[in-house]
Design a protein around this motif. Structure first.
Motif, short mmCIF file in Angstrom:
data_model
loop_
_atom_site.label_atom_id
_atom_site.label_comp_id
_atom_site.label_asym_id
_atom_site.label_seq_id
_atom_site.Cartn_x
_atom_site.Cartn_y
_atom_site.Cartn_z
N ILE A 16 33.63 24.72 85.61
CA ILE A 16 33.46 23.27 85.76
C ILE A 16 32.13 22.84 85.17
CG2 ILE A 16 33.16 21.39 87.42
CD1 ILE A 16 35.10 22.91 89.23
N GLU A 17 31.06 23.56 85.49
CA GLU A 17 29.75 23.21 84.96
C GLU A 17 29.74 23.28 83.44
OE1 GLU A 17 27.15 25.87 87.02
OE2 GLU A 17 27.32 24.75 88.90
N ASP A 18 30.40 24.31 82.87
CA ASP A 18 30.48 24.43 81.42
C ASP A 18 31.23 23.26 80.82
OD1 ASP A 18 29.15 26.83 81.59
OD2 ASP A 18 30.93 28.08 81.30
N GLU A 19 32.33 22.85 81.42
CA GLU A 19 33.10 21.71 80.91
C GLU A 19 32.26 20.44 80.92
OE1 GLU A 19 36.92 20.89 82.40
OE2 GLU A 19 37.73 22.83 81.85
N HIS A 20 31.51 20.24 81.99
CA HIS A 20 30.70 19.02 82.08
C HIS A 20 29.56 19.04 81.07
CE1 HIS A 20 32.07 17.42 86.21
NE2 HIS A 20 33.07 17.95 85.54
N SER A 21 28.94 20.18 80.87
CA SER A 21 27.83 20.25 79.92
C SER A 21 28.32 20.16 78.48
CB SER A 21 27.02 21.53 80.13
OG SER A 21 27.81 22.66 79.82
N ALA A 56 48.81 33.04 93.62
CA ALA A 56 48.36 31.66 93.77
C ALA A 56 48.35 30.98 92.39
CB ALA A 56 46.97 31.62 94.39
N CYS A 57 48.63 29.69 92.37
CA CYS A 57 48.63 28.91 91.13
C CYS A 57 47.43 27.97 91.04
CB CYS A 57 49.90 28.08 91.02
SG CYS A 57 51.39 29.07 90.92
N TRP A 58 46.77 27.74 92.17
CA TRP A 58 45.67 26.79 92.23
C TRP A 58 44.50 27.38 93.00
CZ3 TRP A 58 46.11 22.60 89.31
CH2 TRP A 58 47.37 22.18 88.96
N ARG A 59 43.30 27.02 92.60
CA ARG A 59 42.10 27.42 93.32
C ARG A 59 41.35 26.15 93.72
NH1 ARG A 59 39.25 30.99 89.88
NH2 ARG A 59 40.66 32.54 90.74
N VAL A 60 40.93 26.09 94.96
CA VAL A 60 40.17 24.96 95.48
C VAL A 60 38.69 25.23 95.26
CG1 VAL A 60 39.59 23.67 97.57
CG2 VAL A 60 41.94 24.44 97.19
N ILE A 61 37.97 24.24 94.73
CA ILE A 61 36.52 24.33 94.55
C ILE A 61 35.89 23.20 95.34
CG2 ILE A 61 34.64 24.57 92.90
CD1 ILE A 61 38.02 24.58 91.47
N ALA A 72 48.26 33.60 84.83
CA ALA A 72 48.98 34.72 85.43
C ALA A 72 48.05 35.81 85.96
CB ALA A 72 49.96 35.31 84.43
N GLU A 73 46.83 35.89 85.41
CA GLU A 73 45.86 36.88 85.87
C GLU A 73 45.02 36.37 87.04
OE1 GLU A 73 46.07 36.16 82.38
OE2 GLU A 73 47.53 37.78 82.33
N GLY A 74 45.26 35.13 87.47
CA GLY A 74 44.52 34.57 88.59
C GLY A 74 43.18 33.98 88.20
N GLU A 75 42.97 33.76 86.91
CA GLU A 75 41.73 33.18 86.42
C GLU A 75 41.94 31.70 86.14
OE1 GLU A 75 41.24 35.49 82.91
OE2 GLU A 75 40.52 37.25 83.99
N ALA A 76 40.87 30.93 86.26
CA ALA A 76 40.96 29.49 85.98
C ALA A 76 41.30 29.27 84.51
CB ALA A 76 39.65 28.81 86.33
N MET A 77 42.28 28.39 84.29
CA MET A 77 42.67 28.06 82.91
C MET A 77 41.65 27.12 82.31
SD MET A 77 46.77 27.58 83.48
CE MET A 77 47.06 27.10 81.80
N LEU A 83 42.14 21.20 85.34
CA LEU A 83 41.10 20.95 86.32
C LEU A 83 41.19 19.50 86.79
CD1 LEU A 83 38.50 22.00 87.71
CD2 LEU A 83 37.26 21.13 85.74
N PHE A 84 41.26 19.33 88.11
CA PHE A 84 41.45 17.98 88.64
C PHE A 84 40.44 17.72 89.75
CE2 PHE A 84 45.43 19.59 87.05
CZ PHE A 84 45.84 18.57 86.20
N HIS A 85 39.72 16.62 89.64
CA HIS A 85 38.78 16.17 90.66
C HIS A 85 39.44 15.09 91.51
CE1 HIS A 85 35.29 18.29 89.08
NE2 HIS A 85 35.79 18.03 87.89
N VAL A 86 39.28 15.20 92.81
CA VAL A 86 39.85 14.23 93.74
C VAL A 86 38.78 13.87 94.77
CG1 VAL A 86 42.22 15.00 93.41
CG2 VAL A 86 40.83 16.08 95.15
N ASP A 87 39.11 12.97 95.69
CA ASP A 87 38.14 12.58 96.70
C ASP A 87 37.90 13.67 97.74
OD1 ASP A 87 37.66 9.93 95.70
OD2 ASP A 87 39.68 9.45 96.40
N GLN A 88 38.96 14.39 98.10
CA GLN A 88 38.85 15.47 99.08
C GLN A 88 39.83 16.57 98.75
OE1 GLN A 88 39.44 13.20 102.78
NE2 GLN A 88 37.38 13.89 103.32
#
Length: 112
Positions: A16-21, A56-61, A72-77, A83-88
């Motif tokens: 996420i930090e890499d995407e933002h930078s 698992a298909c999703w990881r919560v940050i 398929a390897e369990g790594e973030a795509m 990547l989706f940002h939400v309120d909670q």
């Protein structure tokens, strides 16, 4: 294990930090300006896997109020559609009480 879960979240947080930078689109950045009295809040709970599911298909940050899609390897795509940002966000360990306190109680108080 809890340690693996924390390391996995740290890896995703780095993504996420890499995407933002690197100039991620505004759609992937978390909203910092919450309008007072705004009527819509987006909350996501990643449910526990059922017996038929094997990964698992999703990881919560939680620190970024985000969820990341896993490959398929369990790594973030990579990519803006993974990547989706939400309120909670709530992970699969969240209780009904936590969901109620985090989301529902605010809605109920606003109409009572």
């Amino acid at each position: 294990t809890k340690t693996e879960k924390m390391e996995s979240q740290q890896d995703t947080a780095t993504l996420i930090e890499d995407e933002h930078s690197n100039g991620a689109s505004e759609q992937t950045k978390p909203s910092k300006d919450k309008i007072e009295g705004e009527g819509i809040t987006v909350a996501v709970r990643v449910r526990p896997m059922n017996q038929r599911e094997n990964r698992a298909c999703w990881r919560v940050i939680p620190q970024y109020h985000a969820i990341a899609q896993l490959n398929a390897e369990g790594e973030a795509m990579n990519g803006t559609n993974a990547l989706f940002h939400v309120d909670q966000v709530f992970d699969n360990d969240a209780t009904t009480t936590e969901l109620y306190n985090g989301v529902c109680s605010k809605v109920i108080r606003s109409v009572v």
